[in-house]
Design an enzyme around this catalytic site. Structure first.
Site, PDB file in Angstrom:
ATOM      1  N   TYR A 141     187.742 150.329 -43.272  1.00 26.72           N
ATOM      2  CA  TYR A 141     187.048 151.583 -42.964  1.00 26.72           C
ATOM      3  C   TYR A 141     187.364 152.021 -41.540  1.00 26.72           C
ATOM      4  O   TYR A 141     187.682 153.195 -41.291  1.00 26.72           O
ATOM      5  CB  TYR A 141     185.543 151.436 -43.143  1.00 26.72           C
ATOM      6  CG  TYR A 141     184.788 152.687 -42.751  1.00 26.72           C
ATOM      7  CD1 TYR A 141     184.933 153.858 -43.492  1.00 26.72           C
ATOM      8  CD2 TYR A 141     183.968 152.720 -41.625  1.00 26.72           C
ATOM      9  CE1 TYR A 141     184.277 155.025 -43.129  1.00 26.72           C
ATOM     10  CE2 TYR A 141     183.299 153.877 -41.256  1.00 26.72           C
ATOM     11  CZ  TYR A 141     183.462 155.026 -42.012  1.00 26.72           C
ATOM     12  OH  TYR A 141     182.812 156.187 -41.638  1.00 26.72           O
ATOM     13  N   LYS A 155     189.339 155.492 -40.213  1.00 37.39           N
ATOM     14  CA  LYS A 155     188.795 156.451 -39.257  1.00 37.39           C
ATOM     15  C   LYS A 155     189.607 156.483 -37.958  1.00 37.39           C
ATOM     16  O   LYS A 155     189.650 157.510 -37.282  1.00 37.39           O
ATOM     17  CB  LYS A 155     187.318 156.155 -38.990  1.00 37.39           C
ATOM     18  CG  LYS A 155     186.416 156.520 -40.163  1.00 37.39           C
ATOM     19  CD  LYS A 155     186.530 158.005 -40.524  1.00 37.39           C
ATOM     20  CE  LYS A 155     185.536 158.420 -41.588  1.00 37.39           C
ATOM     21  NZ  LYS A 155     185.599 159.877 -41.901  1.00 37.39           N
TER      22      LYS A 155
END
Length: 253
Positions: free
Chosen positions: A154, A158
């Site tokens: 994750y 990002k």
């Protein structure tokens, strides 16, 4: 002329809040998300609360490149004058150490957070080029600024959004298209419920004892960024609750 904003992931959370805030600001809204019923309910509510607001909705999974291109190409002519793109669609799946991570979770995060943002941007930018006041808002995360335990993929996705935001600003400079990153810390939405695959109790524990940010908080900041005069670009904002210092250091009461 009213500005027209296209918001991905508009059926909940930050995207939904942006729809209401921008409706109040007088925008025309193009709203897309995977959940058709929620989009229809959102359109109806916006029109009831903000009479006269023009809203166009369509169902879209940003992970499907062909569907993205087809949907943007199929926009009625009256809806092709897009001024603002808010790349909001994104999610987290799982919170496992990398050696135990699920490949399906990894694929979902990368396909949504990175490739989905690219697919939508690629399809919409030719329409933004026709606007005299075009602006792209990319929703990043504190996870794009630091890495925390078990955040691995994750955080990587990002960080990719952070890099793409900078790259877009360079590549679109001569087009006069502004590009801004909004990077929230803890925002109490469906984020954790999705991360934990529907485990609502585990999701609630994430925000326990914390006055977390809301989708409304982030939407109001986005409206401010969009309202600056055309010669001003706010490149990058990191927005945290007062109770949060880093991705993992939080003051719980």
């Amino acid at each position: 002329m009213k500005r027209t904003a296209l918001i991905t992931g508009a059926s909940s959370g930050i995207g939904k809040a942006c729809a209401f805030v921008l409706a109040k600001e007088g925008y025309r809204l193009i709203l897309c998300a995977r959940r058709t019923e929620r989009l229809q309910e959102l359109e109806e509510t916006i029109k009831n609360e903000h009479p006269g607001t023009d809203v166009y909705t369509f169902t879209l999974d940003v992970r499907d490149a062909a569907a993205v291109q087809d949907a943007i190409s199929a926009l009625p002519e009256a809806w092709k004058n897009i001024d603002v793109l808010i790349n909001n669609a994104g999610l987290s799946q799982g919170l496992d150490p990398i050696q135990a991570g699920k490949l399906s979770d990894w694929d979902t995060m990368i396909d949504t957070n990175v490739k989905g943002l690219l697919y939508v941007s690629r399809a919409v930018i030719p329409l933004l080029e026709k606007s005299s006041n075009a602006h792209i808002i990319n929703i990043g995360s504190i996870a794009g600024k630091e890495v925390y335990p078990n955040g691995n993929v994750y955080c990587a996705s990002k960080h990719a959004v952070d890099a793409l935001n900078k790259a877009m600003r360079i590549d679109l400079l001569e087009k006069g298209i502004r590009v801004s990153a909004i990077n929230p810390g803890m925002v109490e939405t469906e984020f954790s419920e999705v991360r934990f695959h529907g485990d609502t109790e585990r999701a609630k524990a994430v925000y326990k004892g914390v006055d977390a940010l809301t989708g409304q908080d982030i939407a109001e900041v986005i409206a401010f960024v969009l309202s600056r005069r055309a010669h001003i670009n706010i490149n990058d904002l990191l927005i945290m609750p007062t109770a949060q210092a880093t991705g993992t250091i939080v003051n719980r009461k």
